[in-house]
Design a protein around this motif. Structure first.
Motif, short mmCIF file in Angstrom:
data_model
loop_
_atom_site.label_atom_id
_atom_site.label_comp_id
_atom_site.label_asym_id
_atom_site.label_seq_id
_atom_site.Cartn_x
_atom_site.Cartn_y
_atom_site.Cartn_z
N ALA A 1 0.81 -1.13 0.10
CA ALA A 1 0.00 0.12 0.05
C ALA A 1 0.91 1.13 -0.13
N LEU A 2 1.91 1.26 -0.95
CA LEU A 2 2.84 2.27 -0.65
C LEU A 2 2.47 3.42 -1.97
N GLY A 3 1.53 3.04 -2.92
CA GLY A 3 1.54 3.68 -4.19
C GLY A 3 1.07 5.39 -4.07
N MET A 4 -0.34 5.41 -3.69
CA MET A 4 -0.88 6.77 -3.49
C MET A 4 -0.10 7.29 -2.33
N ASN A 5 0.23 6.59 -1.39
CA ASN A 5 0.66 7.42 0.14
C ASN A 5 2.27 8.03 -0.34
N THR A 6 2.94 7.62 -1.03
CA THR A 6 4.36 7.94 -1.71
C THR A 6 3.60 9.11 -2.63
N GLY A 7 2.75 9.07 -3.31
CA GLY A 7 2.42 10.17 -4.37
C GLY A 7 1.86 11.35 -3.40
N ILE A 8 1.28 11.06 -2.40
CA ILE A 8 0.74 12.13 -1.44
C ILE A 8 2.12 12.89 -0.94
N ALA A 9 3.09 12.08 -0.58
CA ALA A 9 4.27 12.80 -0.08
C ALA A 9 4.94 13.51 -1.00
N ASP A 10 4.98 13.11 -2.29
CA ASP A 10 5.42 13.88 -3.50
C ASP A 10 4.74 15.27 -3.39
N SER A 11 3.43 15.54 -3.25
CA SER A 11 2.93 16.55 -3.32
C SER A 11 2.95 17.50 -2.24
N VAL A 12 3.40 16.94 -1.13
CA VAL A 12 3.58 17.67 0.03
C VAL A 12 4.90 18.39 -0.04
N ASP A 13 6.01 17.56 -0.68
CA ASP A 13 7.37 17.99 -0.73
C ASP A 13 7.48 19.13 -1.84
N LEU A 14 6.65 18.93 -2.96
CA LEU A 14 6.61 19.94 -4.07
C LEU A 14 5.84 21.16 -3.61
N GLY A 15 4.58 21.01 -2.85
CA GLY A 15 3.94 22.05 -2.50
C GLY A 15 4.61 23.14 -1.72
N TRP A 16 5.38 22.75 -0.68
CA TRP A 16 5.93 23.87 0.15
C TRP A 16 7.04 24.48 -0.68
N LYS A 17 7.65 23.86 -1.53
CA LYS A 17 8.79 24.37 -2.38
C LYS A 17 8.14 25.33 -3.53
N LEU A 18 7.13 24.76 -4.08
CA LEU A 18 6.48 25.88 -5.04
C LEU A 18 5.85 27.17 -4.44
N ALA A 19 5.14 26.87 -3.25
CA ALA A 19 4.64 28.06 -2.29
C ALA A 19 5.93 29.04 -2.04
#
Ligand SMILES: Cc1cc2nc3c(=O)[nH]c(=O)nc-3n(C[C@H](O)[C@H](O)[C@H](O)COP(=O)(O)OP(=O)(O)OC[C@H]3O[C@@H](n4cnc5c(N)ncnc54)[C@H](O)[C@@H]3O)c2cc1C
Length: 539
Positions: free
Chosen positions: A313-331
């Motif tokens: 069960a690592l697929g989406m959970n890894t993807g959500i962590a991608d979004s968190v990493d990219l999110g603060w950097k974009l902000a």
């Protein structure tokens, strides 16, 4: 004439990863537009397990309680049972307590939760869509895009009207899934072994099946017959009686070629049981990660860059962590305090993490594969059969059970060679799926400690950098001043918990907005400005 819509960030794809990025940006006050080619309504889910790290992200967003109270019954155990069939023998059982029987996880405020995508995606959609600066446009398809030094211009089509339009963005993020047209347009290859299986999913509704089959409640029933372990059976919504049977090696390449009644007979171990069929999907079990997570102003996240076996069960959970990493950097970049190298660190941090998830998931699948072989007598009545079942059950509990003992996989990912973290030369703890060693080495997830009942140290992280000052900490005002001089949001927190002081192991610890450690030391750095420039990607 086509209309032109302008947005700082265009997100392509409204699966869980795109929605999580919209949520993260929205939460940080950054305007964005998400386009999704479908109406976003899921008839049948892929993802059913929200892991501990994603729960911690949901806690920061304020939606963890919604996940905990999703329609999956709080008293339904998440057990994994090894069976010859649903009406057949049970060989063994891996207990995973029901939500209302879960004891406190020592490493986190949460444990892994059963919450199917049919409930989870709408929660993300509701949360992200409530920000006035987030626009979610369903039935809108990306056709093509082009980027320049200053922006990205995308051509889109509204599926309802057929109208075409242009969206101009500072950044585009392709969260458009395994077939990612964004990735293909960038010419980014996937690396790895490709398809390692061709399973088929069959969904059906049978509200009385659980009671009638006589098995104690579980979420997974893993069926093993004379031919060995051949797939899995999952109850997705016990209230509604929604089930999914997965056959590992499909006997056809189109839905018409699949004999779903034969699969059902095999899963149930009996003939003539009436179910209401709800859907069928044929998919590829992959083991790949993209060679890079973006080019120029275009980034990729989720299944667009890593495709892995669902085991673990690592697929989406890894993807959500991608979004968190990219999110603060974009902000940070859009707000102006992020340096020119900050966005480049997304690939440096997240690609190794994607490869790690792929490696672990493939390993779990291989553990299962070892049982996909003829097993004589497993269905025989009597002493001989009982003996075979007992031995096999114990082996499966040990080996197949590995994919369910994954606290290390869920919490142990870290950014060892990140250009925006300052390594402190300490030895890394082991990184294995079952073992999580809480630690605050730079690059690691800052570990959880309760500061008082109901208040985790994790609750301090999110909006800004957090400078933790433990008992005996030296004057750290130079770090705060250097951050403020560069408009880097920073909050100083004095921590009196001795448990936390021991765990974090230095008197000063700088935690990033995504809850990963950026730097730690017992003395302030010689050059506080250089430290801040390093962690904001301006070194
Ligand atoms: C059987 C199975 C069980 C799983 N269980 C789990 C689990 O328990 N836990 C877990 O973490 N993961 C699980 N996964 C993996 C998980 O489902 C995926 O990793 C996750 O769905 C990926 O999300 P995503 O948003 O990246 O991609 P997707 O969910 O594929 O979403 C991509 C979206 O982009 C849209 N799109 C594509 N092209 C365009 C375009 N040109 N314009 C507009 N929109 C576009 C698509 O319509 C789609 O909605 C499982 C997978 C499978 C197959």
């Amino acid at each position: 004439m086509t209309s032109v819509h302008k947005t700082p960030v265009l997100i392509v794809g409204g699966g869980p990863v795109g929605l999580a990025l919209a949520a993260e940006l929205g939460w940080r006050g950054v305007a964005c537009t998400l386009i999704e080619q479908t109406d976003g309504v899921l008839a049948t889910p892929k993802m059913n397990e929200v892991n501990i790290r994603t729960m911690e992200t949901c806690r920061r967003w304020g939606i963890a309680e919604k996940v905990l109270t999703c329609p999956f019954p709080a008293d339904h155990p998440l057990d994994v049972a090894f069976v010859t069939s649903l009406f057949g023998y049970e060989l063994g059982r891996l207990p995973r307590p029901a939500r209302n029987a879960q004891t406190q996880e020592p490493f986190s405020p949460y444990r892994l939760q059963a919450c199917s995508q049919i409930w989870f995606d709408p929660m993300l959609r509701e949360f992200a869509g409530a920000f006035p600066h987030v626009s979610l446009r369903y039935r809108c398809r990306l056709d093509s895009f082009a980027q320049s030094e200053a922006n990205v211009t995308a051509q889109v089509t509204d599926a309802a009207s057929g109208a075409q339009g242009t969206i101009e963005a500072k950044y585009l993020v392709g969260c458009d899934g395994a077939g990612s047209a964004v990735r293909r347009a960038l010419g980014i290859a996937l690396e790895g072994t490709g398809a390692i299986g061709h399973p088929v999913h069959m969904f059906f509704r049978a509200p009385k099946l659980l009671a009638e089959c006589g098995k104690a409640p579980a979420t997974f029933y893993l069926p093993v017959d004379r031919a060995g372990l051949w797939g899995n059976i999952r109850i997705i919504d016990p209230n509604d009686g929604l089930w999914r049977v997965m056959v590992d090696k499909a006997d056809g390449e189109t839905p018409e070629e699949i004999d779903r009644e034969a699969c059902l007979r095999r899963a149930l171990g009996r003939d003539g049981y009436d179910v209401e069929w709800r859907g069928l999907s044929i998919w590829k079990r992959m083991s790949v990660v993209a060679e890079t997570y973006g080019r120029g102003r275009v980034f990729l996240a989720g299944d667009a860059v890593h495709q892995l076996s669902p085991t673990g069960a690592l697929g989406m959970n890894t993807g959500i962590a991608d979004s968190v990493d990219l999110g603060w950097k974009l902000a940070a970049t859009l707000t102006g305090w992020g340096g020119p190298n900050l966005l480049a660190s997304y690939d440096a941090e997240r690609r190794p993490t994607g490869a790690r998830a792929v490696r672990m998931a493939t390993g779990f699948y291989q553990d299962n594969e070892a049982f996909a072989r003829g097993i004589d007598d497993v269905e025989e009545r009597g002493e001989r059969g009982d003996k075979v079942r007992a031995e096999l059950g114990a082996q499966m509990l040990r080996d197949v059970g590995r994919e369910f003992r994954t606290v290390g996989a869920q919490l142990g990912h870290r950014y060892d060679n990140s250009p925006v973290c300052v390594a402190d030369g300490t030895e890394p703890p082991p990184d294995t799926p079952p073992e999580y060693v809480p630690n605050a080495r730079p690059g690691a997830r800052a570990p959880h400690v309760w500061l008082e009942p109901g208040r985790s140290i994790l609750d301090l992280y999110g909006r800004s950098f957090t400078l933790l000052c433990f008992p005996g900490a030296p004057d750290a005002s130079a770090i705060v001043a250097a951050a403020r001089a560069r408009n880097v949001p920073i909050t100083r927190a004095d921590i009196h918990s001795l448990e936390a002081a021991e765990l974090y192991a230095r008197r000063l610890v700088l935690v990033r907005p995504d809850g990963h450690v950026a730097w730690r030391g017992d003395a302030p750095p010689a050059d506080a400005a250089a430290l801040i420039d390093r962690v904001r990607g301006a070194a």
